[in-house]
Design an enzyme around this catalytic site. Structure first.
Site, PDB file in Angstrom:
ATOM      1  N   ILE A 268      20.313 -28.942  84.527  1.00  0.00           N
ATOM      2  CA  ILE A 268      20.407 -28.857  85.985  1.00  0.00           C
ATOM      3  C   ILE A 268      21.606 -28.021  86.430  1.00  0.00           C
ATOM      4  CG2 ILE A 268      21.852 -30.897  86.450  1.00  0.00           C
ATOM      5  CD1 ILE A 268      19.749 -31.667  88.605  1.00  0.00           C
TER       6      ILE A 268
ATOM      7  N   ASN B 115      27.226 -33.076  72.028  1.00  0.00           N
ATOM      8  CA  ASN B 115      28.425 -33.882  72.250  1.00  0.00           C
ATOM      9  C   ASN B 115      28.167 -35.302  71.771  1.00  0.00           C
ATOM     10  OD1 ASN B 115      30.111 -31.929  73.536  1.00  0.00           O
ATOM     11  ND2 ASN B 115      28.839 -32.106  75.367  1.00  0.00           N
TER      12      ASN B 115
ATOM     13  N   HIS C 185      21.190 -35.741  72.934  1.00  0.00           N
ATOM     14  CA  HIS C 185      20.574 -34.477  73.343  1.00  0.00           C
ATOM     15  C   HIS C 185      21.282 -33.327  72.661  1.00  0.00           C
ATOM     16  CE1 HIS C 185      23.680 -35.669  76.265  1.00  0.00           C
ATOM     17  NE2 HIS C 185      23.979 -34.387  76.363  1.00  0.00           N
TER      18      HIS C 185
ATOM     19  N   HIS D 113      22.138 -29.333  73.288  1.00  0.00           N
ATOM     20  CA  HIS D 113      22.163 -28.205  74.225  1.00  0.00           C
ATOM     21  C   HIS D 113      21.774 -26.941  73.459  1.00  0.00           C
ATOM     22  CE1 HIS D 113      24.807 -30.209  77.384  1.00  0.00           C
ATOM     23  NE2 HIS D 113      25.079 -30.970  76.325  1.00  0.00           N
TER      24      HIS D 113
HETATM   25  P1  5GP Z   1      26.660 -33.934  77.938  1.00  0.00           P
HETATM   26  O1  5GP Z   1      27.972 -33.685  78.641  1.00  0.00           O
HETATM   27  O2  5GP Z   1      26.275 -35.384  77.988  1.00  0.00           O
HETATM   28  O3  5GP Z   1      26.595 -33.332  76.580  1.00  0.00           O
HETATM   29  O4  5GP Z   1      25.579 -33.099  78.756  1.00  0.00           O
HETATM   30  C1  5GP Z   1      24.801 -33.641  79.774  1.00  0.00           C
HETATM   31  C2  5GP Z   1      24.086 -32.497  80.450  1.00  0.00           C
HETATM   32  O5  5GP Z   1      23.051 -33.034  81.247  1.00  0.00           O
HETATM   33  C3  5GP Z   1      24.971 -31.662  81.370  1.00  0.00           C
HETATM   34  O6  5GP Z   1      24.956 -30.299  80.941  1.00  0.00           O
HETATM   35  C4  5GP Z   1      24.333 -31.856  82.754  1.00  0.00           C
HETATM   36  O7  5GP Z   1      24.358 -30.688  83.540  1.00  0.00           O
HETATM   37  C5  5GP Z   1      22.915 -32.263  82.398  1.00  0.00           C
HETATM   38  N1  5GP Z   1      22.279 -33.119  83.396  1.00  0.00           N
HETATM   39  C6  5GP Z   1      22.816 -34.216  84.001  1.00  0.00           C
HETATM   40  N2  5GP Z   1      21.941 -34.777  84.841  1.00  0.00           N
HETATM   41  C7  5GP Z   1      20.802 -34.016  84.764  1.00  0.00           C
HETATM   42  C8  5GP Z   1      19.531 -34.089  85.412  1.00  0.00           C
HETATM   43  O8  5GP Z   1      19.250 -34.967  86.232  1.00  0.00           O
HETATM   44  N3  5GP Z   1      18.625 -33.141  85.088  1.00  0.00           N
HETATM   45  C9  5GP Z   1      18.888 -32.145  84.185  1.00  0.00           C
HETATM   46  N4  5GP Z   1      17.934 -31.258  83.939  1.00  0.00           N
HETATM   47  N5  5GP Z   1      20.079 -32.042  83.554  1.00  0.00           N
HETATM   48  C10 5GP Z   1      21.021 -32.963  83.847  1.00  0.00           C
END
Ligand code: 5GP
Length: 130
Positions: A40, A97, A110, A112
């Protein structure tokens, strides 16, 4: 055992809700093991998230608890996503992460997938004071 302050799996986390179809996403791929969708808040021209279809809090949880078919199926799906997006010629970066120091925000494992421009060095220095 939960690790790194993430706690037990939270069925209300945002990616669990996306998996259940309660929140929309821009889907790029889905099979029995994984769902992939655009981040997002993209941090590169291509920024896709690939998540397993199971209640895994983190990479630590996934790698220890997921069965072999899920682990194989998930990582094969990550490769399929990159291939289907046409990223193999120019290259891409995978990032996962895990826990507090990494800044993991969403407690559902997840990966990336970043691409579409030169991605620079691997780690960005933290902002002053962090
Ligand atoms: P983390 O910091 O946990 O590795 O990454 C989480 C990712 O999820 C972030 O890059 C953030 O932008 C993405 N994200 C958070 N909420 C949403 C959402 O509702 N939809 C989508 N598509 N991505 C999200």
């Amino acid at each position: 055992m939960p690790v790194s302050g993430l706690g037990p799996y939270d069925e209300q986390n945002i990616f669990a809700r996306i998996l259940r179809g309660e929140i929309p996403c821009r889907k790029v791929f889905e099979d029995e093991f994984a769902l992939a969708f655009h981040d997002i808040a993209p941090q590169a021209p291509v920024h896709v998230l690939v998540i397993p279809k199971g209640p895994f809090v983190s990479f630590a949880d996934f790698s220890a608890q997921a069965d072999t078919a899920m682990i194989a199926g998930f990582f094969r799906a990550v490769g399929t996503v990159a291939r289907q997006l046409g990223l193999e010629v120019e290259g891409y970066r995978l990032l996962a992460n895990m826990g507090k120091l990494s800044g993991q925000e969403v407690p559902h494992f997840h990966v990336h997938l970043f691409a579409g421009k030169p991605l620079g060095r691997m780690l960005v220095a933290p902002a002053a004071g962090e």
